[in-house]
Write an enzyme that holds these catalytic residues in place. Structure first.
Site, PDB file in Angstrom:
ATOM      1  N   HIS A  95       5.925 -41.168 -26.808  1.00 35.52           N
ATOM      2  CA  HIS A  95       6.728 -40.133 -27.285  1.00 35.52           C
ATOM      3  C   HIS A  95       6.670 -40.687 -28.909  1.00 35.52           C
ATOM      4  CE1 HIS A  95       9.076 -38.863 -23.838  1.00 35.52           C
ATOM      5  NE2 HIS A  95       7.741 -38.919 -23.536  1.00 35.52           N
TER       6      HIS A  95
ATOM      7  N   GLU B 288       8.697 -40.459 -31.219  1.00 34.48           N
ATOM      8  CA  GLU B 288       9.724 -41.520 -31.762  1.00 34.48           C
ATOM      9  C   GLU B 288       9.535 -43.065 -31.455  1.00 34.48           C
ATOM     10  OE1 GLU B 288      11.887 -37.966 -29.788  1.00 34.48           O
ATOM     11  OE2 GLU B 288      10.142 -39.105 -29.665  1.00 34.48           O
TER      12      GLU B 288
ATOM     13  N   CYS C 248      14.346 -37.327 -25.553  1.00 35.63           N
ATOM     14  CA  CYS C 248      14.493 -37.697 -24.347  1.00 35.63           C
ATOM     15  C   CYS C 248      15.760 -38.965 -24.467  1.00 35.63           C
ATOM     16  CB  CYS C 248      13.431 -37.866 -23.683  1.00 35.63           C
ATOM     17  SG  CYS C 248      12.614 -39.472 -23.983  1.00 35.63           S
TER      18      CYS C 248
ATOM     19  N   CYS D 153      13.966 -42.355 -25.819  1.00 36.58           N
ATOM     20  CA  CYS D 153      13.813 -42.122 -27.147  1.00 36.58           C
ATOM     21  C   CYS D 153      15.186 -42.272 -27.981  1.00 36.58           C
ATOM     22  CB  CYS D 153      12.931 -40.991 -27.573  1.00 36.58           C
ATOM     23  SG  CYS D 153      10.992 -41.409 -27.074  1.00 36.58           S
TER      24      CYS D 153
END
Length: 143
Positions: free
Chosen positions: A71, A73, A97, A100
């Site tokens: 992801h 992040e 999410c 993250c």
């Protein structure tokens, strides 16, 4: 003409970073900022040297989430100097999410500003010590 706020400015940069995403499902960008200076950026994409979703398709779990990609992040945190993350702000195109959210909290991020809601029931537990701001766009979002 009104000058953009710092939050709007860095969110727009996150939107540009998201254009580098290699995932077909969702393009996400993250910009980590400290003292109005960019510390790191990240977008969702495959592990270095691995196939990309846009080449061979997404690898989805039972919930429909692509698991081929790291992801945005995660990539932003991985590419940053650790000592610069403490007290920094993460500007993200989409709400994080739960994984993250934990990554950002553990890294020392103190503020998260995100553009698009991507609600999940778990963030309330992981972001309790972080200032979280939802700053929706005035523009019509492409779905």
């Amino acid at each position: 003409m009104t000058r953009k706020s710092w939050d709007e400015y860095f969110l727009e940069i996150a939107e540009v970073v998201a254009t580098r995403s290699t995932c077909q499902r969702l393009h996400v960008g993250c910009v980590i900022v400290k003292d109005k200076h960019i510390v790191s950026t990240g977008y969702n994409g495959s592990i270095h040297g691995h196939d990309h979703c846009h080449d061979i398709g997404c690898l989805k779990d039972q919930n429909g989430r692509c698991i081929r990609c790291l992801h945005a992040e995660e990539n932003a945190v991985l590419h940053a100097d650790r000592h610069l993350l403490k007290g920094a702000t993460a500007y993200i195109t989409h709400e994080s999410c739960e994984k993250c959210s934990k990554t950002l909290a553990q890294s020392g991020i103190k503020k998260i500003v995100y553009r698009n809601a991507y609600p999940n029931e778990w963030n309330q537990y992981f972001l309790k010590d972080i200032d979280v701001i939802h700053l929706p766009s005035n523009k019509k979002e492409k779905v």
